[in-house]
Design an enzyme around this catalytic site. Sequence first.
Site, PDB file in Angstrom:
ATOM      1  CE1 TYR A   1       0.745  -0.092   4.416  1.00  0.00           C
ATOM      2  CE2 TYR A   1      -1.411  -0.251   4.607  1.00  0.00           C
ATOM      3  CZ  TYR A   1      -0.227  -0.281   5.236  1.00  0.00           C
ATOM      4  OH  TYR A   1      -0.026  -0.450   6.528  1.00  0.00           O
ATOM      5  CD  GLU A   2       0.084   5.392   2.696  1.00  0.00           C
ATOM      6  OE1 GLU A   2       0.846   6.202   2.819  1.00  0.00           O
ATOM      7  OE2 GLU A   2      -0.628   5.168   3.833  1.00  0.00           O
TER       8      GLU A   2
END
Lengths: 260, 378
Positions: free
Chosen positions: B362-363
């Site tokens: 994620y990110e």
Amino acid sequence: MKIIVCIKQVPDTNEVKLDPVTGTLIRDGVPSIINPDDKAGLEAALSLKDSLGAEVSVITMGPPQADAVLREAMAMGADNAYLVTDRAFGGADTLATSTTLAAALRKMEYDLIITGRQAIDGDTAQVGPQISEHLDIPNVSYAEDIKVEGNTVIVKRQYEDRYHTVKVQMPCLVTALGEMNTPRYMTPGGINDAYKVKKVTVWGRSDLEVADGEIGLKGSPTKVAQSFPKSVKPAGQKVTLDADEAADYIIEKLKEKYVL
Amino acid sequence: MDFTLSKEHEMARTLFRDFAQNEVKPLAQEVDETEEFPKETVEKMKKLGFLGIPIPKEYGGQGCDSLTYAMCVEELAKVCGTTSVIVSAHTSLGAEPIRKFGTEEQKQKYLVPLANGTKLGAFGLTEPGAGTDAAGQQTKAVLDGDEYIINGSKIFITNGKEADIYVIFAMTDKSKGTKGISAFIIEKGTPGFTFGTKEKKMGIRGSATYELIFTDCRIPKENLLGKEGKGFGIAMTTLDGGRIGIASQALGLAAGALETTIAYVKERKQFGRSIAKFQNTQFQLADMATKVEAARALVYRAAIAKDTQKRYSVEAAMAKLYAAEVAMEVTTKAVQLHGGYGYTREYDVERMMRDAKITEIYEGTSEVQRMVISGSLL
């Protein structure tokens, strides 16, 4: 209301290890903390500040690195901090310490002074009451609760088997028990302020009106004959039984140990 | 060049560590097992100001630097991946874009409650068809008088449903590609804004991960964040900062697994002695510790760069890439050193290994970080 809390920097005894060979304490690398009874006293002062409004100052006598406990106290919410430090104060016993601290406290305004009951590295429980003698103010020791009503402080004073509720006129001094509360955490912004906004006032020998013979090693009549670490009790055994079984169990154990 | 932490950073670490050990660690296993959002912990963190660490005091925050914030996420992650990502998503993704791109009115209305923790924040960029390819946004925003009408959906949104304030992205002009994306602030409870399914995840199981659904959701024109068409830049800038938060989480997971393993190998006995006496254990730990320290250096450097440099995309990407891969490697080795026990839910390293995997995803996946880094080289 002006409250002054006296705090002491002590080694965190939970982190102290014994040298397995010599049996002595290994103090190297042991973190320093605010003495737990003093921290409870600080929490009591900060709670009074929250509920009634008060200016809370902290003071400590110690080496320059005692600055850290003052910053921590300010990060918890104390408004002002005073560090009493000078080589001339070194080697002080409780009498010289209380004399020095009292000289510093005379320079300050206060309604209530709170100290911890005793420090975990000395266990004397003398400095607080001695300060009250020097300042000629009433002292209530072993507080497990502190309330303020008007111009008086109401203290729940703990004994082994009972407690007294004592009402005392301000200005006065109270020594706090570590069990009286759970001290609050610092806050990130409080830490920031403690280092970047707030100041620690440093007082040395020349700032205090006190005789040379009353401070440091010279002013310390106590001679330490021997020091020893506290023996560590092994963890107890916990059993859950009903009352009758418990009585039998205890008697059996006492017989095993030849107590009965 | 000085690698020593200042006294205030040391003190902040003590605070975060004490809080994590006393308040967060005892719940970590339960939070993972029950997949329940740790509301009480969030309430405690709110009271202590942990939800606004790098936000200026005038907006209700703590006024600390990004390094202090990174250390908070790190210490939380050492004991609970879930709790750390709640703080990271709230701060870096929810509050930070409003701090950086919001108008004074938006800051007063939204940043202040986010910074003082009375409201929780989240960020919605990812869509079913727009993950790494964030430019492929399908969510649309159409201006109708004084309101934008939002239609579309967002997936995998951390703090979804629990958060009160969402920064989301939508196409205001599809013909312009990334220059047609705009950012908006949307409050929970706005008619037409609902939540879809809650994701069942491998790790960080206590963090609420939801789908956001917008059906003719009308929001005031004033809730446009930044200028129309500038949303992609806002998203990318926000993710640069977010990556420092996730890098700190990854660092914490690795460091936590290392600490746990050091304690374990001293206790565990095989062949008549503690397994810490075996050279294999010693060498594994040496490698783990070295990588954790290298990750820490990159993460702290990126955090400092955020406060001192105009651009810090590469520093953030390197920190996240390396820390995430170290988190995966170190937690995997930690499980190995725990042997069969490490594979059971009785032991924390099992959870840490599952929690670590998401930091590579994620990110910005590790692949995206490599794109950012190589883009700066070529």
